[in-house]
Design an enzyme around this catalytic site. Structure first.
Site, mmCIF file in Angstrom:
data_model
loop_
_atom_site.group_PDB
_atom_site.id
_atom_site.type_symbol
_atom_site.label_atom_id
_atom_site.label_comp_id
_atom_site.label_asym_id
_atom_site.label_seq_id
_atom_site.Cartn_x
_atom_site.Cartn_y
_atom_site.Cartn_z
ATOM 1 N N ARG A 130 66.608 37.604 52.031
ATOM 2 C CA ARG A 130 67.084 38.582 52.840
ATOM 3 C C ARG A 130 68.286 38.106 53.462
ATOM 4 O O ARG A 130 68.343 36.835 53.593
ATOM 5 C CB ARG A 130 66.253 39.506 53.683
ATOM 6 C CG ARG A 130 65.067 39.827 53.149
ATOM 7 C CD ARG A 130 64.070 40.449 54.201
ATOM 8 N NE ARG A 130 62.784 41.037 53.552
ATOM 9 C CZ ARG A 130 61.765 40.708 53.634
ATOM 10 N NH1 ARG A 130 61.590 39.500 53.758
ATOM 11 N NH2 ARG A 130 60.476 41.248 53.152
ATOM 12 N N LYS A 155 61.192 39.558 57.953
ATOM 13 C CA LYS A 155 60.913 40.989 58.014
ATOM 14 C C LYS A 155 59.295 40.880 58.491
ATOM 15 O O LYS A 155 58.520 40.168 57.966
ATOM 16 C CB LYS A 155 61.086 41.602 56.860
ATOM 17 C CG LYS A 155 60.798 43.386 57.150
ATOM 18 C CD LYS A 155 61.089 44.021 55.816
ATOM 19 C CE LYS A 155 61.071 45.615 56.281
ATOM 20 N NZ LYS A 155 61.536 46.508 54.897
ATOM 21 N N HIS A 219 71.561 42.026 49.441
ATOM 22 C CA HIS A 219 70.380 42.456 49.048
ATOM 23 C C HIS A 219 70.004 42.791 47.465
ATOM 24 O O HIS A 219 68.718 42.501 47.004
ATOM 25 C CB HIS A 219 69.602 43.704 49.785
ATOM 26 C CG HIS A 219 68.211 43.574 50.183
ATOM 27 N ND1 HIS A 219 67.644 42.475 51.118
ATOM 28 C CD2 HIS A 219 67.139 44.345 49.789
ATOM 29 C CE1 HIS A 219 66.363 42.875 51.094
ATOM 30 N NE2 HIS A 219 66.054 43.729 50.335
ATOM 31 N N ARG A 222 68.695 39.740 45.765
ATOM 32 C CA ARG A 222 67.056 39.391 45.814
ATOM 33 C C ARG A 222 66.427 40.286 44.870
ATOM 34 O O ARG A 222 65.577 39.881 44.322
ATOM 35 C CB ARG A 222 66.868 39.850 47.498
ATOM 36 C CG ARG A 222 65.257 39.983 47.882
ATOM 37 C CD ARG A 222 65.116 40.054 49.155
ATOM 38 N NE ARG A 222 63.752 40.707 49.475
ATOM 39 C CZ ARG A 222 63.006 40.156 49.990
ATOM 40 N NH1 ARG A 222 62.841 38.614 49.735
ATOM 41 N NH2 ARG A 222 61.624 40.636 50.013
ATOM 42 N N HIS A 245 56.491 39.660 50.668
ATOM 43 C CA HIS A 245 56.089 41.060 50.659
ATOM 44 C C HIS A 245 54.404 41.280 51.376
ATOM 45 O O HIS A 245 53.787 40.237 51.068
ATOM 46 C CB HIS A 245 56.025 41.718 49.611
ATOM 47 C CG HIS A 245 57.272 42.169 49.037
ATOM 48 N ND1 HIS A 245 57.769 42.388 47.465
ATOM 49 C CD2 HIS A 245 58.523 42.268 49.489
ATOM 50 C CE1 HIS A 245 58.926 42.676 47.577
ATOM 51 N NE2 HIS A 245 59.278 42.646 48.679
ATOM 52 N N TYR A 254 59.484 46.607 41.248
ATOM 53 C CA TYR A 254 60.363 45.947 40.345
ATOM 54 C C TYR A 254 59.859 46.030 38.936
ATOM 55 O O TYR A 254 60.753 45.715 38.059
ATOM 56 C CB TYR A 254 60.377 44.588 40.839
ATOM 57 C CG TYR A 254 61.181 44.295 42.163
ATOM 58 C CD1 TYR A 254 62.410 44.561 42.409
ATOM 59 C CD2 TYR A 254 60.490 44.039 43.309
ATOM 60 C CE1 TYR A 254 63.063 44.314 43.666
ATOM 61 C CE2 TYR A 254 60.907 43.775 44.631
ATOM 62 C CZ TYR A 254 62.028 43.824 44.754
ATOM 63 O OH TYR A 254 62.977 43.816 46.117
#
Length: 280
Positions: A130, A155, A219, A222, A245, A254
């Site tokens: 990120r 995050k 982003h 990524r 994640h 994805y």
């Protein structure tokens, strides 16, 4: 003398620093500050006022942010359980991100002449970072012997170790030799850290040079990396850990991109196949 609401804001910032970082703290604090200005005394606020405030935000994602910010506030700062469970769960429309193909990524990385820009784009893509994670990389976070990057300030304040290739290591050594960064890996011209706006600006410029008609942001690199890894057989659970994640469902989106990529290739092939049939 601090007002009561100023004290609330200070307490709130200390609270969310336990689980958030960077722009998330700034964004959530801004939302709560605006809310307190709107309602005055949060202890006397009503359910109707809270809902009305959330609906002042236009997009579903910003409404969801406002909801989350206020839930944290009413759980950890001002105890108002009557407002928390009744706030509606806002579903965010899932939008598939723009991605670059493997060929486009190769072309982009080989075309960038500025060494700092090339290193930034390379790390964003190869390490699946990120933008905030990239800008917060410190020199001590890089282990050249093991070829790993310690990603901090992620995050949800989740840390992870990300491996990188020998080619990336050689590029980093070349970058170190030329720029000799101090503390943070990427320093700005007049600032301790490079800025996100600068990265977006030069990335847009580099992509435009290649006449790629896509809205590519940092982003998106990524997203592209995740899609390419899945396309090439990397286990989805490993991709999940690689990206940092919390839930496998986040990574699973994805898979839709890999299906779309397959469909595009089939459509292109069918165009040639049926053209040949008609011509024969």
């Amino acid at each position: 003398m601090k007002t009561e609401n100023q004290k609330h804001i200070e307490t709130y910032q200390n609270l969310i620093k336990l689980s958030c970082s960077g722009r998330t703290i700034d964004r959530y604090t801004s939302i709560v500050s605006k809310y307190l200005t709107t309602v005055g005394d949060p202890k006397a606020a009503t359910y109707a006022e809270t809902l009305k405030f959330i609906h002042t935000f236009k997009s579903q994602s910003s409404k969801k942010q406002a909801q989350g910010a206020l839930m944290h506030f009413y759980k950890g700062v001002v105890h108002r359980p009557d407002l928390i469970p009744r706030l509606p769960k806002i579903k965010q429309a899932q939008k598939l991100p723009e991605i670059l193909s493997q060929t486009e990524i190769t072309t982009l990385l080989s075309s960038v002449k500025n060494l700092k820009h090339k290193t930034i784009i390379t790390l964003l893509y190869h390490c699946g970072l990120r933008i905030n994670e990239l800008l917060n990389i410190q020199i001590k976070d890089i282990n050249g012997t093991n070829r790993t990057l310690h990603v901090k300030y992620s995050k949800g304040a989740k840390h992870r170790m990300v491996p990188f290739s020998l080619d990336v290591l050689l590029l980093l050594r070349k970058y170190f030799k030329q720029y000799q960064p101090k503390n943070y890996l990427f320093n700005g011209q007049n600032t301790l850290k490079y800025t996100a706006s600068s990265v977006r600006k030069f990335l847009h410029k580099e992509v435009s040079k290649l006449h790629i008609i896509k809205n590519i942001t940092p982003h998106c690199l990524r997203h592209s990396r995740a899609t390419h890894l899945l396309n090439n057989g990397v286990d989805i659970k490993m991709v999940k850990d690689f990206l940092g994640h919390f839930k496998i469902e986040t990574t699973e989106r994805y898979l839709h991109l890999t299906v779309q990529d397959l469909q595009n290739q089939i459509d292109q092939a069918d165009t040639k196949i049926f053209t040949l049939q008609i011509a024969s």
